[in-house]
Design an enzyme around this catalytic site. Sequence first.
Site, PDB file in Angstrom:
ATOM      1  N   HIS A   1       1.099  -1.182   0.107  1.00  0.00           N
ATOM      2  CA  HIS A   1       0.384   0.067   0.160  1.00  0.00           C
ATOM      3  C   HIS A   1       1.149   1.171  -0.009  1.00  0.00           C
ATOM      4  O   HIS A   1       1.844   1.751   0.563  1.00  0.00           O
ATOM      5  CB  HIS A   1      -0.971   0.284   1.396  1.00  0.00           C
ATOM      6  CG  HIS A   1      -1.633  -1.649   1.534  1.00  0.00           C
ATOM      7  ND1 HIS A   1      -2.813  -1.705   0.805  1.00  0.00           N
ATOM      8  CD2 HIS A   1      -1.651  -2.211   2.567  1.00  0.00           C
ATOM      9  CE1 HIS A   1      -2.803  -2.388   0.965  1.00  0.00           C
ATOM     10  NE2 HIS A   1      -2.207  -3.402   2.168  1.00  0.00           N
TER      11      HIS A   1
ATOM     12  N   GLU B   1      -1.236  -0.560   8.512  1.00  0.00           N
ATOM     13  CA  GLU B   1      -2.445  -1.136   8.890  1.00  0.00           C
ATOM     14  C   GLU B   1      -1.441  -2.563  10.251  1.00  0.00           C
ATOM     15  O   GLU B   1      -0.246  -2.271  10.022  1.00  0.00           O
ATOM     16  CB  GLU B   1      -2.603  -2.560   7.835  1.00  0.00           C
ATOM     17  CG  GLU B   1      -2.015  -3.269   7.129  1.00  0.00           C
ATOM     18  CD  GLU B   1      -2.298  -3.667   5.697  1.00  0.00           C
ATOM     19  OE1 GLU B   1      -2.853  -3.331   4.959  1.00  0.00           O
ATOM     20  OE2 GLU B   1      -2.002  -4.899   6.092  1.00  0.00           O
TER      21      GLU B   1
ATOM     22  N   HIS C   1       3.528  -7.281   1.816  1.00  0.00           N
ATOM     23  CA  HIS C   1       3.453  -8.293   2.881  1.00  0.00           C
ATOM     24  C   HIS C   1       2.307  -9.007   2.476  1.00  0.00           C
ATOM     25  O   HIS C   1       1.191  -8.734   0.920  1.00  0.00           O
ATOM     26  CB  HIS C   1       2.455  -7.751   3.952  1.00  0.00           C
ATOM     27  CG  HIS C   1       1.206  -6.526   3.409  1.00  0.00           C
ATOM     28  ND1 HIS C   1       1.623  -5.477   2.721  1.00  0.00           N
ATOM     29  CD2 HIS C   1       0.154  -6.718   3.371  1.00  0.00           C
ATOM     30  CE1 HIS C   1       0.760  -5.059   2.793  1.00  0.00           C
ATOM     31  NE2 HIS C   1      -0.777  -5.687   2.916  1.00  0.00           N
TER      32      HIS C   1
ATOM     33  N   ARG D   1      -1.544  -4.869  -5.846  1.00  0.00           N
ATOM     34  CA  ARG D   1      -1.585  -6.552  -6.668  1.00  0.00           C
ATOM     35  C   ARG D   1       0.155  -6.942  -7.209  1.00  0.00           C
ATOM     36  O   ARG D   1       0.404  -6.361  -8.242  1.00  0.00           O
ATOM     37  CB  ARG D   1      -2.433  -7.151  -6.549  1.00  0.00           C
ATOM     38  CG  ARG D   1      -2.602  -7.918  -5.746  1.00  0.00           C
ATOM     39  CD  ARG D   1      -4.145  -8.544  -6.888  1.00  0.00           C
ATOM     40  NE  ARG D   1      -5.158  -7.865  -6.095  1.00  0.00           N
ATOM     41  CZ  ARG D   1      -5.955  -8.285  -7.039  1.00  0.00           C
ATOM     42  NH1 ARG D   1      -6.429  -7.930  -8.088  1.00  0.00           N
ATOM     43  NH2 ARG D   1      -7.368  -8.033  -6.211  1.00  0.00           N
TER      44      ARG D   1
HETATM   45 ZN   LIG Z   1      -3.086  -5.075   3.711  1.00  0.00          ZN
END
Ligand SMILES: [Zn+2]
Length: 323
Positions: free
Chosen positions: A102, A120, A178, A198
């Site tokens: 991200h 996150e 991740h 992605r």
């Molecule tokens: Zn994520």
Amino acid sequence: MSLNYPLIFKPTFRDYIWGGRRLGTVLGKPIPEDGIFAESWEVVDHGEDQSVVANGPEAGKTLGELVQQFPQDLFGVKAPTETFPLLFKFLDANRDLSIQVHPNDAQGAQLDPPDLGKTEAWYILDAQPGAKVYVGLKEGVTREDLAQAVEQDTVIETMHVLQPQAGDCLFIPANTVHALGKGLLVAEIQQASNTTFRLYDWGRVGADGKPRALHIEQSLDTIDYDKGPVQPQTPQATSDPEIERLVTCDKFVLDRWEFDDRKSIGDEKRFHIVAVLEGKVRSSHAHLDQALGKGSTFLVPAACGPLSLRALEPTVLLDMYLP
Ligand SMILES: [Zn+2]
């Protein structure tokens, strides 16, 4: 009118291809009888994705509407933002998620439409034997190495792999590549962003039989190659022996509470998102006079102040708030 009571929201579900049934069977979420469900979005104000209040005088309003109508009551001494800055969800990874990354806030602001960055943290609720997380690159992997690994279909070999246990917490700052692996049930607190690049999708196809889109150049541009492997967080003691700090960063704080009697949560300075992970608590607030078991999430606005909870069973919960 003021927003001075604890809010519960109607969860919304995502049926991504990697989901399962545990949001219902383990966390008691009212998922539809058929199909697989990957995510339960518990607290969100992100464009069309809106939590809707389920209790009290503001029932039926969206979180976005509350932010507009009651910024002071919600945020307290924290500077209110246009939209609610955090997003909390549960995830049931029944298959591996894509290897992804991200953007940070500055990179997110350049997107069309602009989005926040996404830092996150995952709290592992359940891990089937052998379940893995892919968290950061192995030491020394460069952009050139990774680009070559994409060409040669060996991306997985560049990733740092861990087998987490229930109770582990992983902190994934923006720009850290991740993926959650299959067999994990997770609580995730993140910035309220939905931008994912992605890098690798295990060579599989989506629900429509076609490969899901990859964003290889954007991923390669977004990854922090100095970050290296991510290790589980070491819980830090706080002044309260029943509270451990799992994450503190400039986006959010994540604390774990373990208690079996009475305790007050929240304060008049900021909002708190609370998620019950084990046990059961009871609030006697007029608008939340009910037992709250595993999988229950509620939001305590600043104007609500400390909320008294009584543990009906030994209880573990997460407390999430702005730093
Ligand atoms: Zn994520």
